[in-house]
Design a protein around this motif. Sequence first.
Motif, short mmCIF file in Angstrom:
data_model
loop_
_atom_site.label_atom_id
_atom_site.label_comp_id
_atom_site.label_asym_id
_atom_site.label_seq_id
_atom_site.Cartn_x
_atom_site.Cartn_y
_atom_site.Cartn_z
N ASP A 1 -1.20 -1.39 8.46
CA ASP A 1 -2.53 -1.69 7.93
C ASP A 1 -3.59 -1.48 9.02
N GLY B 1 0.81 -1.20 0.00
CA GLY B 1 0.00 0.00 0.00
C GLY B 1 0.84 1.25 0.00
N THR C 1 -2.00 -7.92 10.90
CA THR C 1 -3.14 -7.05 11.18
C THR C 1 -4.13 -7.70 12.14
N GLU D 1 -1.22 5.48 8.31
CA GLU D 1 -1.93 4.39 7.65
C GLU D 1 -1.14 3.90 6.44
N ASN D 2 -1.08 2.60 6.29
CA ASN D 2 -0.45 1.98 5.12
C ASN D 2 -1.30 0.76 4.78
N ASN D 3 -2.49 1.03 4.27
CA ASN D 3 -3.46 -0.03 4.00
C ASN D 3 -2.93 -1.02 2.97
N GLY D 4 -3.20 -2.28 3.21
CA GLY D 4 -2.75 -3.34 2.32
C GLY D 4 -1.43 -3.94 2.74
N THR E 1 -6.58 1.79 10.18
CA THR E 1 -7.13 3.11 9.87
C THR E 1 -6.96 4.03 11.07
#
Length: 154
Positions: free
Chosen positions: A127, A21, A91, A41-44, A129
């Motif tokens: 990962d 991400g 996560t 945040e570093n989603n994924g 929010t």
Amino acid sequence: MKNLLFIIIGLFTFSNIQAQGIMKDPVSFKLKNGVEVIVAENNGMGKVLASVKIEGGQLASNTNISIADHGKDFEPKVSFGTDEAHVAADTEDFENAFLATAEALTAAGRNHESLVPAKTYITIAGDITLAQAKVLARKAFGEWKENSSSELAK
């Protein structure tokens, strides 16, 4: 100011981890008891990393926690230094590892007046929010209060 520098360095370290991400700009907030939290945040990414730094604090050398092993290749990693703790987990395992770490730190804070919420800085990256991090930080550290001897020393 040096704590802010420490936190920024920590964020840059987290950002260098290979991830799928894109890391968003860090956002900070404070809990009512003075704990300062920075979230990136570093989603994924599939992993969440956290650092809890207590300025001027001194953790006992025997500070530790136990986290159930789910038999996975990457289980939560938790480490304690003299004035900090680090958590790295997938996560789905992060919340339990972070809460167990917070319990160990706040329990130590109830016994040592040098461990106080107003001198605590938390960096969370990965990962997760911002909304999830806020709920988790409040759940983990929101009720932490200074012990009575440190309040009298002010």
